[in-house]
Design a protein around this motif. Structure first.
Motif, PDB file in Angstrom:
ATOM      1  N   LEU A  49       0.891  -1.210   0.039  1.00 16.94           N
ATOM      2  CA  LEU A  49       0.062  -0.039  -0.040  1.00 16.94           C
ATOM      3  C   LEU A  49       0.856   1.091  -0.057  1.00 16.94           C
ATOM      4  O   LEU A  49       0.514   2.290  -0.802  1.00 16.94           O
ATOM      5  CB  LEU A  49      -0.891  -0.043   1.055  1.00 16.94           C
ATOM      6  CG  LEU A  49      -1.947  -1.147   1.162  1.00 16.94           C
ATOM      7  CD1 LEU A  49      -2.768  -1.061   2.738  1.00 16.94           C
ATOM      8  CD2 LEU A  49      -3.106  -0.939   0.156  1.00 16.94           C
ATOM      9  N   ALA A  50       2.044   1.216   0.597  1.00 14.31           N
ATOM     10  CA  ALA A  50       2.620   2.401   1.021  1.00 14.31           C
ATOM     11  C   ALA A  50       3.643   2.766  -0.256  1.00 14.31           C
ATOM     12  O   ALA A  50       3.961   3.840  -0.674  1.00 14.31           O
ATOM     13  CB  ALA A  50       3.780   2.540   2.141  1.00 14.31           C
ATOM     14  N   ALA A  51       3.942   1.644  -1.127  1.00 14.86           N
ATOM     15  CA  ALA A  51       4.754   1.866  -2.334  1.00 14.86           C
ATOM     16  C   ALA A  51       3.880   2.463  -3.474  1.00 14.86           C
ATOM     17  O   ALA A  51       4.604   3.080  -4.389  1.00 14.86           O
ATOM     18  CB  ALA A  51       5.118   0.433  -2.592  1.00 14.86           C
ATOM     19  N   CYS A  52       2.360   2.323  -3.413  1.00 14.81           N
ATOM     20  CA  CYS A  52       1.715   2.843  -4.475  1.00 14.81           C
ATOM     21  C   CYS A  52       2.113   4.342  -4.947  1.00 14.81           C
ATOM     22  O   CYS A  52       1.608   5.244  -4.030  1.00 14.81           O
ATOM     23  CB  CYS A  52       0.227   2.535  -4.388  1.00 14.81           C
ATOM     24  SG  CYS A  52      -0.915   3.069  -5.850  1.00 14.81           S
ATOM     25  N   PRO A  53       2.290   4.578  -5.871  1.00 19.69           N
ATOM     26  CA  PRO A  53       2.738   6.219  -6.307  1.00 19.69           C
ATOM     27  C   PRO A  53       1.082   7.017  -6.333  1.00 19.69           C
ATOM     28  O   PRO A  53       1.437   8.062  -6.227  1.00 19.69           O
ATOM     29  CB  PRO A  53       3.281   5.953  -7.889  1.00 19.69           C
ATOM     30  CG  PRO A  53       2.857   4.682  -8.321  1.00 19.69           C
ATOM     31  CD  PRO A  53       2.821   3.885  -7.212  1.00 19.69           C
ATOM     32  N   TRP A  54       0.014   6.353  -6.496  1.00 21.59           N
ATOM     33  CA  TRP A  54      -1.411   7.095  -6.431  1.00 21.59           C
ATOM     34  C   TRP A  54      -1.505   7.800  -5.341  1.00 21.59           C
ATOM     35  O   TRP A  54      -2.397   8.533  -5.109  1.00 21.59           O
ATOM     36  CB  TRP A  54      -2.356   6.304  -6.915  1.00 21.59           C
ATOM     37  CG  TRP A  54      -2.381   5.781  -8.424  1.00 21.59           C
ATOM     38  CD1 TRP A  54      -2.044   4.813  -9.162  1.00 21.59           C
ATOM     39  CD2 TRP A  54      -2.631   7.101  -9.434  1.00 21.59           C
ATOM     40  NE1 TRP A  54      -2.015   5.063 -10.380  1.00 21.59           N
ATOM     41  CE2 TRP A  54      -2.274   6.263 -10.725  1.00 21.59           C
ATOM     42  CE3 TRP A  54      -2.944   8.260  -9.483  1.00 21.59           C
ATOM     43  CZ2 TRP A  54      -2.671   6.818 -12.146  1.00 21.59           C
ATOM     44  CZ3 TRP A  54      -3.253   8.794 -10.832  1.00 21.59           C
ATOM     45  CH2 TRP A  54      -3.146   8.044 -11.858  1.00 21.59           C
TER      46      TRP A  54
END
Length: 361
Positions: free
Chosen positions: A261-266
């Motif tokens: 979740l934390a990695a998502c660029p959105w």
């Protein structure tokens, strides 16, 4: 009934939901096949409740034949701090952001019920619609509703995509161009027919940040999850000892995992959480592993009263803490693990012996 629908969505936002959209109950005809393939591959692990209720989960109308519309709602819990920072502190435990305060099931359900009660009143035959702020004088049949928050056999993510809240990303969680991916999902099933919204459109492109971030390689392919390797499953749903090959990969994650979740660029578009009950408790942002290992059943229940962590019980939680202690690389923590080698709970004793040996090597 466009005016009733718009008023409902406005009411949902006024109650604190960040976004609300509508889909038909049969909007995901491919869902039973997808779910069946997931179960047949055994990727649900020990979550046998998924098999027992597969027909309901695959078809909202099998769960409730009278449903005519599904209202999907997003509730933000975006963290105010960096959830990955604690991973650099091996003497501390990493607790998933959503579990750092009150149990979201209770918070979201109460909000859903308020919206639902308003909707039933607004759509009641003979209602003075001007009084509830509607523009149309249409009089729909008396509605019925059912509300769900992650505890019933409802495929919230698939329905959320069908309703246009976002799309299921490569990490299988829902992602929104407007919200990022830090949000809970709630559902209101109703007997009233409401115009459906356009479904979400996949915008992951060639990005694989979430896949590469997973510590245990729990994604066999993009858009596929093998729960048996997922740290959230291992620390929360899995009751017995964790596979020794996976324990070192868990690091200091003691309840859930936020890496994908934390990695998502959105998340650059993530909306701040408005509910104060989701604000992280200071003592749960980076709790001390030594103190957590001392918990007995009574102190565990007291510490996590009102928290979703309470439901996994002291044994499973302290098991996770001991895996983190074993992964700390700090030999000074060896006596902490050693004291629990004869714990009455077998899963705790097993984890303690593993940690003791690992730190003594």
């Amino acid at each position: 009934m466009p005016d009733l629908k718009h008023a409902l969505l406005d009411r949902a936002r006024a109650e604190g939901f960040a976004l609300a959209r509508v889909c038909a109950p049969d909007a995901v005809p491919e869902l039973p096949g997808r779910l069946g393939a997931f179960l047949e591959a055994g990727r649900h692990g020990s979550m046998d409740w998924m098999e027992r209720r597969v027909a309901w989960r695959g078809d909202p109308q099998a769960l409730w034949p009278e449903v005519r519309s599904v209202v999907m709602l997003a509730e933000m819990y975006t963290p105010a701090h960096d959830p990955m920072a604690v991973l650099e502190q091996p003497d501390r435990g990493a607790i998933s952001v959503y579990a750092q305060n009150r149990d979201y099931h209770d918070v979201v359900k109460k909000r859903l019920k308020r919206v639902g009660r308003w909707f039933m009143e607004a759509a009641k035959p003979g209602q003075d619609l001007d009084r509830v702020g509607l523009l149309s004088a249409a009089e729909p049949p008396a509605p019925e509703i059912k509300v769900f928050v992650d505890t019933a056999p409802v495929a919230e993510k698939a329905l959320g995509e069908a309703a246009g809240l976002g799309w299921q990303g490569k990490h299988t969680n829902l992602v929104s161009r407007e919200l990022g991916n830090w949000f809970f999902l709630g559902a209101i099933f109703t007997t009233v027919e409401l115009a459906p919204d356009a479904p979400g459109r996949d915008s992951c492109g060639s990005c694989r940040a979430c896949l590469d971030a997973c510590p245990t390689d729990a994604f066999p392919a993009p858009y596929q999850l093998d729960a048996r390797r997922c740290i959230s499953y291992l620390t929360i749903e899995h009751a017995g000892p964790v596979d020794p090959a996976l324990r070192p990969l868990m690091g200091n994650r003691i309840y859930g995992c936020d890496d994908c979740l934390a990695a998502c660029p959105w998340n650059k578009f993530a909306v701040a959480a408005s509910e104060v009950k989701y604000a992280a408790r200071e003592d749960l942002v980076a709790p001390n592993l030594v103190e957590l290992a001392k918990l007995d059943d009574a102190t565990f229940r007291a510490l996590f009263s009102g928290s979703p962590i309470k439901r996994i019980g002291r044994g499973r939680f302290v098991r996770n803490v001991l895996y983190a202690i074993g992964n700390s690389g700090n030999a000074a923590l060896r006596p902490v693990a050693q004291r629990l080698c004869d714990d009455p709970e077998p899963v705790v004793a097993d984890a303690a012996r593993w940690a003791t040996l690992r730190l003594g090597a």
